[in-house]
Design an enzyme around this catalytic site. Sequence first.
Site, short mmCIF file in Angstrom:
data_model
loop_
_atom_site.label_atom_id
_atom_site.label_comp_id
_atom_site.label_asym_id
_atom_site.label_seq_id
_atom_site.Cartn_x
_atom_site.Cartn_y
_atom_site.Cartn_z
N ASN A 1 0.88 -1.17 0.00
CA ASN A 1 0.00 0.00 0.00
C ASN A 1 0.91 1.22 0.00
OD1 ASN A 1 -1.83 2.04 0.43
ND2 ASN A 1 -2.73 1.16 2.27
N HIS B 1 -13.13 2.51 0.69
CA HIS B 1 -13.05 1.47 1.73
C HIS B 1 -13.69 0.17 1.26
CE1 HIS B 1 -12.94 4.93 4.88
NE2 HIS B 1 -11.70 4.55 4.60
#
Length: 407
Positions: free
Chosen positions: A7, A184
């Site tokens: 990430n 999300h």
Amino acid sequence: MKILVINTGSSSIKYELFEMDDHRILAAGLAEKIGERSSLLTHTTIKADGKPTRKVEEGVFSDHQEGLNMIVDLLIDRKHGVIQDKSEITAVGHRVVHGGEAFQSPTVIDGKVMAAIRENIPLAPLHNPPNLTGIEVARSMFPDAPQVAVFDTAFHQTIPMKAFLYAIPFELYQKDRVRRYGFHGTSHSYVAERAAHYLARPLTEVNLITIHLGNGASMAAVKKGESIDTTMGMTPLAGLVMGTRSGDVDPALPFFLADHLGMSLKEIDTLLNKESGLKGMCGTNDMREVLEKKNAGDEQATIALEVYTYRIKKYIGAYYAALGSLDAIVFTAGIGENSPEIRELSCRGLNKLGIVINSESNRRADKGEREINTPESNVKILVIPTNEELRIAQETMKVLEEENREH
């Protein structure tokens, strides 16, 4: 099969290495302050006995290439490493924030995918560029390992047009892709699946409201396994009150700030994204500090919590109506998993909807997946820890398995 999950932020690389045979984390860490005068790499190795060992490296990583080089060095380090050679890594899974309408599922990264991620930079100018950097660096570091993009927006691509369109000229959607996308998605997808497992029912048979409460926060209405609505919009600014983001405001507010206070667009953007939310209302974006201030009698902190939980409660009602029936509410992420007070305030007064929280079980310091409703509650209230990195690893493995079947 070993899968490395990356990430990448503008000055950071968060990573986890999984052994997918048993979903075990082998190593995890964070390289931060990349490109600054002093960089930091915190690396944790988890041995077979489950005991973690931590190593902190300080230095200067001038770019993401140097950061990832140091990460790989630690992964194969004789003392702190968990693999003997980087060739043991089967694939690399990347979190990519914005896939626009181009991607409804994870995909193997090639030139076309890179181009599409680049085209979506206007929709996520702070996130997609570093995501691309991470992919480029990882492709050079692991030339033989497939790279897979897992998009934050993909889970919400099932939202119908009536829920994702804004009531503005239709040409703005057709030409410029202005619409609700939601974020999300990896977390909402993961906890929805875990909730169905907890309920011992197929995901395709349950209706859920999933509530991801971290410094960023969002909710999703999940009908029979598919997202049908979500609180974030074209950007992550919309919806719930967050740590530093305002969430929903009057769309004319920026005009007022510009006309009456002389603020520039950049200043307004900074205000709404970085100086608002809990921080703007009571001076801190750390929920633990907000609760401490409230318990000490701080009036602004008390008001901030009322606004925060009232917004959640409003969306519970709205999404209950959109779903038609509701099997469970799921709280997840840092605040959702760890703050009994926020969960209680968000569900208080919803008894007539069949949502009845059990104060005693809610306040127990339990961990893991658990139920916090009373026996009389028609709707289950669940706390389910999210695991976005594991979800990315699972999705990466699934993509590789599908590719192998096709060939």
